[in-house]
Write a protein that holds these residues in place. Sequence first.
Motif, PDB file in Angstrom:
ATOM      1  N   GLY A   3       0.796  -1.220   0.000  1.00  0.00           N
ATOM      2  CA  GLY A   3       0.000   0.000   0.000  1.00  0.00           C
ATOM      3  C   GLY A   3       0.831   1.274   0.000  1.00  0.00           C
ATOM      4  N   ILE A   4       2.090   1.179  -0.348  1.00  0.00           N
ATOM      5  CA  ILE A   4       2.932   2.387  -0.425  1.00  0.00           C
ATOM      6  C   ILE A   4       3.021   2.788  -1.901  1.00  0.00           C
ATOM      7  CG2 ILE A   4       5.241   3.334  -0.010  1.00  0.00           C
ATOM      8  CD1 ILE A   4       5.494   1.002   2.141  1.00  0.00           C
ATOM      9  N   ASP A   5       2.635   4.017  -2.196  1.00  0.00           N
ATOM     10  CA  ASP A   5       2.547   4.442  -3.596  1.00  0.00           C
ATOM     11  C   ASP A   5       3.918   4.910  -4.104  1.00  0.00           C
ATOM     12  OD1 ASP A   5       1.674   5.232  -6.070  1.00  0.00           O
ATOM     13  OD2 ASP A   5       0.825   7.129  -5.370  1.00  0.00           O
ATOM     14  N   SER A  20      14.073   4.179 -17.136  1.00  0.00           N
ATOM     15  CA  SER A  20      14.291   5.380 -17.940  1.00  0.00           C
ATOM     16  C   SER A  20      13.369   6.553 -17.589  1.00  0.00           C
ATOM     17  CB  SER A  20      14.183   5.053 -19.427  1.00  0.00           C
ATOM     18  OG  SER A  20      12.904   4.560 -19.712  1.00  0.00           O
ATOM     19  N   CYS A  21      12.193   6.302 -17.003  1.00  0.00           N
ATOM     20  CA  CYS A  21      11.306   7.445 -16.736  1.00  0.00           C
ATOM     21  C   CYS A  21      11.729   8.192 -15.474  1.00  0.00           C
ATOM     22  CB  CYS A  21       9.852   6.988 -16.634  1.00  0.00           C
ATOM     23  SG  CYS A  21       9.433   6.104 -15.111  1.00  0.00           S
ATOM     24  N   ARG A  22      12.379   7.523 -14.575  1.00  0.00           N
ATOM     25  CA  ARG A  22      12.897   8.086 -13.324  1.00  0.00           C
ATOM     26  C   ARG A  22      11.789   8.721 -12.456  1.00  0.00           C
ATOM     27  NH1 ARG A  22      17.951   7.207 -13.008  1.00  0.00           N
ATOM     28  NH2 ARG A  22      18.366   8.691 -11.339  1.00  0.00           N
ATOM     29  N   LEU A  23      10.652   8.050 -12.434  1.00  0.00           N
ATOM     30  CA  LEU A  23       9.568   8.504 -11.557  1.00  0.00           C
ATOM     31  C   LEU A  23       9.528   7.712 -10.258  1.00  0.00           C
ATOM     32  CD1 LEU A  23       6.547   9.042 -13.977  1.00  0.00           C
ATOM     33  CD2 LEU A  23       8.214  10.694 -13.173  1.00  0.00           C
ATOM     34  N   CYS A  24      10.217   6.565 -10.249  1.00  0.00           N
ATOM     35  CA  CYS A  24      10.123   5.682  -9.085  1.00  0.00           C
ATOM     36  C   CYS A  24      11.264   5.942  -8.094  1.00  0.00           C
ATOM     37  CB  CYS A  24      10.137   4.226  -9.546  1.00  0.00           C
ATOM     38  SG  CYS A  24      11.678   3.770 -10.351  1.00  0.00           S
ATOM     39  N   LEU A  25      11.838   7.139  -8.177  1.00  0.00           N
ATOM     40  CA  LEU A  25      12.999   7.443  -7.326  1.00  0.00           C
ATOM     41  C   LEU A  25      12.681   7.328  -5.839  1.00  0.00           C
ATOM     42  CD1 LEU A  25      14.280  10.514  -9.359  1.00  0.00           C
ATOM     43  CD2 LEU A  25      15.388   8.272  -9.178  1.00  0.00           C
TER      44      LEU A  25
END
Length: 545
Positions: A3-5, A20-25
């Motif tokens: 449940g952690i976004d 490559s999108c580097r949104l999951c930092l």
Amino acid sequence: MNGIDIPSLCYHSDLKTKASCRLCLVSIKGQKGLQTACSTFVTPEMDILTESPEINQTRKTNLELIFAHYKKSLGSWDLNPELLRLAKKYQIDAQRFSDRKKHFPKYQFGPAISFDTSKCIDCRNCVEVCHQQAVDFFEVKEKENFFQVTPSQDKKVDCIYCGQCVVHCPVAALSAKADFDQVEKALKQKGNKVIFQFAPSIRTSIGEEFNLPYGEVVTEKIVGAIKALGAYKVFDTSVGADFTSTEEAKELIEKIEANQGACLSSCCSAWVKYVEFFYPEFVHCLATTRSPQAILGGLIKTYFAKKDKVNPKKIVVVSIMPCTAKKYEINRKELQINGMKPVDYVLTTREFAYLLRKRSIDLRCVKPMKADDPLGLPTGGGVIYGASGGVAESALRSAYLMMTKNNLPKIEFTEVRGMRGVKKTVINMGGRQIKMAVINGIGNAKAILEEMKKDPKAYDAVEVMACPGGCVGGGGQPVPTDGEIRSKRAAGLYEIDAKKEERIAHLNPVVKEVYRDYLTDEKIIKKICHTVYQAKKRENNFKNL
Ligand code: SF4
Ligand code: SF4
Ligand code: FES
């Protein structure tokens, strides 16, 4: 899972992690800088921070960089809902960066796929998935400090329109060529009788577009929603599948009795194109039986038109399909009957969902309705066509009964079900051992075809569905589509089959009635239910738009 976004865009469980999108930092205690979660293995005692002002600001900036290329398409139909959710969550400024890719070209692959390279974020999911499909239609070039993905110039390669690049593209740079405008026009045109048919697999997938759980069965809601759009009649492509199984079973028996070698399934249009282009030496092995949508469309414009006293020229047939390749199939000249295309337009599951939203029709709230008589009542065998192994299982049920005249020892051929890439089995049919292979995902077909080159009698029957999981994982299905989701959609179809009173295609009372009243001799059966194939050269199938 906890449940952690942690946002993610380019990660897909079917593919290699490319980060490559580097949104999951995220930030990991003891490590310098921020790490991409999708490419970092968790270890015991790892101390991970998933939210902080620094993390959120970096995610926001990276989203703004993506939106620099994306903002002009904010009004377009095929948006990835996750991208919009993230834009809202991080309150991005979509105008912050200028679009340096805006002059990048757009392409269209045949009548099926659109590709706007200016939206591409260079994750290369399409390149990898097309390679998995054993096609390799994309090339990567360097252009103006960007890597640019383009269609291949190699004449030995051709797109088969499977649409796997579409369902694996996180930013809808690749999308189905949209046809809903023409469908809306046809619905408005006075005098038209617009008749819809809907594919087996969409009854357990379209609910996702309206926030229903994966795999939920919504057959009657689909009918209600189509009626709300203003359709004249709604028929079920699974009934077309019952005809396909009936004819394919006959073909299989003929080939077995003549000891002619393998009968290859042919209801997947991407697979047919693959054989015609990459393996023309096997064209003669393809079952000549038409696909379910083609048979049903043909019956609507002939048998049903006569029965209903409607001028077939006034009938517009619209198919709702999980599939981008079906947009290509309906343009095959070989399928025309009396100069008419059996199907006029194909909408993918996602296009159909968009059309409903555009008309403010919420699938969850529509009144459930039954599909119309006579072509709306399928057997369980027709419904399982949407899952890998379903075509083979349905044809086997019929072939077994036709060949042995005995009751089936068991109705379920579970050995051909499931998500394994290649499923092999030997079925005892009246003392004959039928060797069968079911290929799940076209990338797995090569090995079987090479085996057949060495030994043409290696198999009696081979089913190939181009998309992983079969049509439940088709290129026109909702995103995300991954292994777990495909399994849930397939489970929904098997659940419907298990509850059906009649589960054997050729025993469908509707099928029997149509054979008795209309498909009365070989000539008419050939015209409505069969087609021809031929080796194909590369089509000039992509163009700059
Ligand atoms: S539609 Fe299929 S074959 Fe064509 S480019 Fe996409 S993944 Fe490759
Ligand atoms: S597996 Fe189904 S959805 Fe995929 S290309 Fe074939 S027919 Fe279309
Ligand atoms: S999801 Fe990790 S970098 Fe894109």
